[in-house]
Design a protein around this motif. Structure first.
Motif, PDB file in Angstrom:
ATOM      1  N   ARG A 114     -16.991   0.882  -0.083  1.00  0.00           N
ATOM      2  CA  ARG A 114     -15.792   0.468   0.646  1.00  0.00           C
ATOM      3  C   ARG A 114     -14.501   0.719  -0.123  1.00  0.00           C
ATOM      4  NH1 ARG A 114     -18.958  -4.613   2.198  1.00  0.00           N
ATOM      5  NH2 ARG A 114     -19.418  -4.237   4.390  1.00  0.00           N
ATOM      6  N   HIS A 115     -14.581   0.814  -1.449  1.00  0.00           N
ATOM      7  CA  HIS A 115     -13.390   0.923  -2.283  1.00  0.00           C
ATOM      8  C   HIS A 115     -13.497   2.111  -3.224  1.00  0.00           C
ATOM      9  CE1 HIS A 115     -14.178  -3.412  -1.448  1.00  0.00           C
ATOM     10  NE2 HIS A 115     -12.956  -3.298  -0.958  1.00  0.00           N
ATOM     11  N   GLU A 116     -12.339   2.482  -3.748  1.00  0.00           N
ATOM     12  CA  GLU A 116     -12.295   3.620  -4.661  1.00  0.00           C
ATOM     13  C   GLU A 116     -11.191   3.363  -5.690  1.00  0.00           C
ATOM     14  OE1 GLU A 116     -11.869   8.292  -3.953  1.00  0.00           O
ATOM     15  OE2 GLU A 116     -10.305   7.165  -2.894  1.00  0.00           O
ATOM     16  N   ILE A 117     -11.490   3.702  -6.948  1.00  0.00           N
ATOM     17  CA  ILE A 117     -10.494   3.650  -8.016  1.00  0.00           C
ATOM     18  C   ILE A 117     -10.189   5.078  -8.424  1.00  0.00           C
ATOM     19  CG2 ILE A 117     -10.082   3.042 -10.437  1.00  0.00           C
ATOM     20  CD1 ILE A 117     -11.716   0.494  -9.978  1.00  0.00           C
ATOM     21  N   VAL A 118      -8.889   5.392  -8.471  1.00  0.00           N
ATOM     22  CA  VAL A 118      -8.423   6.684  -8.954  1.00  0.00           C
ATOM     23  C   VAL A 118      -7.307   6.391  -9.953  1.00  0.00           C
ATOM     24  CG1 VAL A 118      -7.322   8.875  -8.369  1.00  0.00           C
ATOM     25  CG2 VAL A 118      -9.033   7.896  -6.825  1.00  0.00           C
ATOM     26  N   ALA A 119      -7.517   6.817 -11.185  1.00  0.00           N
ATOM     27  CA  ALA A 119      -6.566   6.550 -12.272  1.00  0.00           C
ATOM     28  C   ALA A 119      -6.373   5.039 -12.383  1.00  0.00           C
ATOM     29  CB  ALA A 119      -5.274   7.320 -12.069  1.00  0.00           C
ATOM     30  N   GLY A 148     -10.342  20.560  18.773  1.00  0.00           N
ATOM     31  CA  GLY A 148      -9.082  20.203  18.126  1.00  0.00           C
ATOM     32  C   GLY A 148      -8.990  18.797  17.584  1.00  0.00           C
ATOM     33  N   LEU A 149     -10.013  17.971  17.757  1.00  0.00           N
ATOM     34  CA  LEU A 149      -9.962  16.628  17.190  1.00  0.00           C
ATOM     35  C   LEU A 149     -10.092  16.726  15.671  1.00  0.00           C
ATOM     36  CD1 LEU A 149     -10.729  15.813  20.192  1.00  0.00           C
ATOM     37  CD2 LEU A 149     -11.601  13.758  19.116  1.00  0.00           C
ATOM     38  N   GLN A 150      -9.266  15.954  14.986  1.00  0.00           N
ATOM     39  CA  GLN A 150      -9.293  15.937  13.527  1.00  0.00           C
ATOM     40  C   GLN A 150     -10.231  14.839  13.066  1.00  0.00           C
ATOM     41  OE1 GLN A 150      -7.468  18.099  11.197  1.00  0.00           O
ATOM     42  NE2 GLN A 150      -9.191  17.202  10.131  1.00  0.00           N
ATOM     43  N   PHE A 151     -11.122  15.160  12.161  1.00  0.00           N
ATOM     44  CA  PHE A 151     -12.022  14.190  11.553  1.00  0.00           C
ATOM     45  C   PHE A 151     -11.595  13.981  10.108  1.00  0.00           C
ATOM     46  CE2 PHE A 151     -14.353  15.499  15.190  1.00  0.00           C
ATOM     47  CZ  PHE A 151     -15.181  14.437  15.529  1.00  0.00           C
ATOM     48  N   TYR A 152     -11.858  12.774   9.612  1.00  0.00           N
ATOM     49  CA  TYR A 152     -11.464  12.414   8.250  1.00  0.00           C
ATOM     50  C   TYR A 152     -12.661  11.832   7.514  1.00  0.00           C
ATOM     51  CZ  TYR A 152      -6.937  12.756  10.502  1.00  0.00           C
ATOM     52  OH  TYR A 152      -5.861  13.206  11.208  1.00  0.00           O
ATOM     53  N   ILE A 153     -12.678  12.046   6.218  1.00  0.00           N
ATOM     54  CA  ILE A 153     -13.771  11.552   5.376  1.00  0.00           C
ATOM     55  C   ILE A 153     -13.527  10.076   5.078  1.00  0.00           C
ATOM     56  CG2 ILE A 153     -14.905  11.807   3.143  1.00  0.00           C
ATOM     57  CD1 ILE A 153     -13.815  14.792   3.252  1.00  0.00           C
ATOM     58  N   GLY A 154     -14.500   9.230   5.431  1.00  0.00           N
ATOM     59  CA  GLY A 154     -14.438   7.808   5.095  1.00  0.00           C
ATOM     60  C   GLY A 154     -15.107   7.585   3.756  1.00  0.00           C
ATOM     61  N   ASN A 155     -16.391   7.907   3.711  1.00  0.00           N
ATOM     62  CA  ASN A 155     -17.173   7.917   2.469  1.00  0.00           C
ATOM     63  C   ASN A 155     -18.397   8.780   2.727  1.00  0.00           C
ATOM     64  OD1 ASN A 155     -19.182   6.319   3.711  1.00  0.00           O
ATOM     65  ND2 ASN A 155     -18.365   4.424   2.909  1.00  0.00           N
ATOM     66  N   ASP A 156     -19.435   8.649   1.905  1.00  0.00           N
ATOM     67  CA  ASP A 156     -20.591   9.532   2.059  1.00  0.00           C
ATOM     68  C   ASP A 156     -21.424   9.251   3.312  1.00  0.00           C
ATOM     69  OD1 ASP A 156     -21.407   7.113   0.892  1.00  0.00           O
ATOM     70  OD2 ASP A 156     -23.024   8.046  -0.230  1.00  0.00           O
ATOM     71  N   LYS A 209      -5.204   3.028  -9.918  1.00  0.00           N
ATOM     72  CA  LYS A 209      -5.011   2.460  -8.584  1.00  0.00           C
ATOM     73  C   LYS A 209      -6.344   2.266  -7.879  1.00  0.00           C
ATOM     74  CE  LYS A 209      -0.433   4.423  -7.896  1.00  0.00           C
ATOM     75  NZ  LYS A 209       0.416   5.202  -6.992  1.00  0.00           N
ATOM     76  N   ILE A 210      -6.336   1.364  -6.894  1.00  0.00           N
ATOM     77  CA  ILE A 210      -7.528   1.064  -6.095  1.00  0.00           C
ATOM     78  C   ILE A 210      -7.127   1.064  -4.618  1.00  0.00           C
ATOM     79  CG2 ILE A 210      -7.158  -1.450  -6.294  1.00  0.00           C
ATOM     80  CD1 ILE A 210     -10.264  -1.745  -6.282  1.00  0.00           C
ATOM     81  N   ARG A 211      -8.080   1.428  -3.758  1.00  0.00           N
ATOM     82  CA  ARG A 211      -7.848   1.365  -2.318  1.00  0.00           C
ATOM     83  C   ARG A 211      -9.154   1.084  -1.592  1.00  0.00           C
ATOM     84  NH1 ARG A 211      -6.986   7.514  -0.052  1.00  0.00           N
ATOM     85  NH2 ARG A 211      -8.872   8.413  -0.937  1.00  0.00           N
ATOM     86  N   ALA A 212      -8.996   0.606  -0.353  1.00  0.00           N
ATOM     87  CA  ALA A 212     -10.118   0.530   0.573  1.00  0.00           C
ATOM     88  C   ALA A 212     -10.228   1.907   1.217  1.00  0.00           C
ATOM     89  CB  ALA A 212      -9.865  -0.538   1.631  1.00  0.00           C
ATOM     90  N   LEU A 213     -11.440   2.384   1.406  1.00  0.00           N
ATOM     91  CA  LEU A 213     -11.638   3.727   1.942  1.00  0.00           C
ATOM     92  C   LEU A 213     -11.494   3.804   3.457  1.00  0.00           C
ATOM     93  CD1 LEU A 213     -14.571   4.862  -0.344  1.00  0.00           C
ATOM     94  CD2 LEU A 213     -12.248   5.768  -0.321  1.00  0.00           C
ATOM     95  N   TYR A 214     -11.754   2.713   4.161  1.00  0.00           N
ATOM     96  CA  TYR A 214     -11.692   2.715   5.625  1.00  0.00           C
ATOM     97  C   TYR A 214     -11.635   1.287   6.129  1.00  0.00           C
ATOM     98  CZ  TYR A 214     -16.675   1.805   5.031  1.00  0.00           C
ATOM     99  OH  TYR A 214     -17.878   1.273   4.639  1.00  0.00           O
ATOM    100  N   LEU A 262       0.843  -1.188   0.000  1.00  0.00           N
ATOM    101  CA  LEU A 262       0.000   0.000   0.000  1.00  0.00           C
ATOM    102  C   LEU A 262       0.881   1.242   0.000  1.00  0.00           C
ATOM    103  CD1 LEU A 262      -2.561  -0.965   2.806  1.00  0.00           C
ATOM    104  CD2 LEU A 262      -2.694  -1.490   0.369  1.00  0.00           C
ATOM    105  N   ASP A 263       0.495   2.258  -0.781  1.00  0.00           N
ATOM    106  CA  ASP A 263       1.210   3.525  -0.672  1.00  0.00           C
ATOM    107  C   ASP A 263       0.677   4.274   0.546  1.00  0.00           C
ATOM    108  OD1 ASP A 263      -1.140   4.919  -1.421  1.00  0.00           O
ATOM    109  OD2 ASP A 263      -0.438   5.346  -3.447  1.00  0.00           O
ATOM    110  N   GLU A 264       1.146   5.478   0.786  1.00  0.00           N
ATOM    111  CA  GLU A 264       0.768   6.203   2.013  1.00  0.00           C
ATOM    112  C   GLU A 264      -0.712   6.539   2.092  1.00  0.00           C
ATOM    113  OE1 GLU A 264       1.900  10.727   0.555  1.00  0.00           O
ATOM    114  OE2 GLU A 264       3.039   9.796   2.160  1.00  0.00           O
ATOM    115  N   LEU A 265      -1.408   6.499   0.944  1.00  0.00           N
ATOM    116  CA  LEU A 265      -2.845   6.753   0.934  1.00  0.00           C
ATOM    117  C   LEU A 265      -3.665   5.460   0.871  1.00  0.00           C
ATOM    118  CD1 LEU A 265      -2.887   9.797  -1.520  1.00  0.00           C
ATOM    119  CD2 LEU A 265      -2.954   9.832   0.986  1.00  0.00           C
ATOM    120  N   GLY A 266      -2.963   4.321   0.889  1.00  0.00           N
ATOM    121  CA  GLY A 266      -3.652   3.026   0.876  1.00  0.00           C
ATOM    122  C   GLY A 266      -3.916   2.472  -0.510  1.00  0.00           C
ATOM    123  N   PHE A 267      -3.400   3.099  -1.545  1.00  0.00           N
ATOM    124  CA  PHE A 267      -3.611   2.639  -2.918  1.00  0.00           C
ATOM    125  C   PHE A 267      -2.615   1.556  -3.319  1.00  0.00           C
ATOM    126  CE2 PHE A 267      -5.599   6.878  -3.480  1.00  0.00           C
ATOM    127  CZ  PHE A 267      -6.746   6.512  -4.163  1.00  0.00           C
TER     128      PHE A 267
END
Length: 191
Positions: free
Chosen positions: A66-71, A156-164, A73-78, A25-30
């Protein structure tokens, strides 16, 4: 081809055990799609060759995204349990989020807050229905927690986008949690 089973295997490979498939996996999970397809097809577990079109169909028809394709590459979103931290896109969450949990886990959560346990992030739902569905995987009558995401974010808690439907956070302090109780309408009483 059973796309549900294929989706489960892809989730396992991308979220939990990429090394079993010789994936990095790269740093973004792709990972490159071609590498994932090679690993899936090399196993011989499927009656016909798994293609990129199969992956695209899984993503297009999945309710849970659960998954996403960009260009290429593919990754699991969470849902990652790999030791490597997967970077997520930060965002401003809705004011209120929800989390379904078990009766057994509730006392610990009320004492320590929500922790990611074996995952990298706590998973939070945008609505009660989704939180209930998730909670029912582990408890037939789950407890639904209401998260004051607005206060947590302002603190100050950071939230992240999983999916919709899913937001992610490293943890939720106990002072941002309450037990959700649906509002009930008064009964009509005959006089």
């Amino acid at each position: 081809m059973n796309l549900v089973e294929l989706s489960k295997e892809i989730s396992y490979a991308l979220r939990h055990a990429p090394w079993e498939y010789e994936l990095e996996l790269d740093e973004l999970g792709f990972v490159p799609i071609v590498q994932l397809l090679h690993a899936l097809n090399e196993s011989g577990a499927y009656e016909c060759e798994v293609t990129q079109a199969d992956l695209e169909q899984i993503i297009a028809t999945s309710e849970k995204k659960r998954h996403e394709i960009v260009a290429d590459k593919i990754r699991a979103l969470y849902g990652h349990t790999v030791p490597q931290i997967i970077k997520k896109e930060p965002g401003i969450p809705p004011a209120v989020l929800y989390h379904g949990t078990t009766h057994r886990a509730l006392p610990q959560i009320l004492q320590d807050g929500l922790k990611p346990m074996q995952r990298q992030y706590v998973h939070l739902s945008i609505d009660v229905e989704t939180a209930t569905r998730v909670g029912k995987r582990r408890d037939p009558e789950p407890i639904i927690l209401k998260i004051d995401a607005e206060s947590a974010h302002k603190a100050g808690l950071q939230f992240y986008i999983g999916n919709d439907k899913v937001w992610l956070c490293k943890e939720i302090p106990k002072d941002c949690l309450s037990i959700f109780t649906p509002k009930t309408l008064p009964c009509n009483t005959a006089v």
